[in-house]
Design a protein around this motif. Structure first.
Motif, PDB file in Angstrom:
ATOM      1  N   PHE A  39       0.830  -1.208   0.000  1.00  0.00           N
ATOM      2  CA  PHE A  39       0.000   0.000   0.000  1.00  0.00           C
ATOM      3  C   PHE A  39       0.862   1.254   0.000  1.00  0.00           C
ATOM      4  N   GLN A  42       2.402   1.763  -3.550  1.00  0.00           N
ATOM      5  CA  GLN A  42       1.473   1.981  -4.646  1.00  0.00           C
ATOM      6  C   GLN A  42       0.576   3.203  -4.481  1.00  0.00           C
ATOM      7  N   SER A  43       0.536   3.770  -3.307  1.00  0.00           N
ATOM      8  CA  SER A  43      -0.423   4.831  -3.034  1.00  0.00           C
ATOM      9  C   SER A  43       0.279   6.156  -2.759  1.00  0.00           C
TER      10      SER A  43
END
Length: 83
Positions: A39, A42-43
């Motif tokens: 997370f 990717q964020s």
């Protein structure tokens, strides 16, 4: 020194529990750490914000529910009430 004392404390506390329960907790922790790492990469959301904290807490609840949903009905870990 702090890491050594935390490891000794964790080992002492874990010795009071069933081995299968401790292994399940280690597995759930590893899965959640992997999800938080993915997370984070990717964020664009900062995980120290409320949205990141909400994601982490939801992942913990989700994976605990999945694991316990398969483990408890088949008797892998028994839930006992102490008198």
């Amino acid at each position: 020194m702090q890491t050594l004392s935390m490891a000794c404390m964790l080992g002492f506390i874990s010795s009071f529990y069933n081995t299968k329960s401790v292994v399940l907790c280690i597995g759930i922790t590893a899965i959640v750490c992997l999800c938080v790492t993915i997370f984070s990469f990717q964020s664009k959301i900062d995980i120290t914000s409320f949205q990141g904290l909400l994601f982490i807490l939801c992942m913990v609840m989700f994976f605990c529910a999945i694991v316990m949903g398969f483990v408890v009905p088949f008797g892998y870990v028994s839930i006992q009430k102490y008198k």
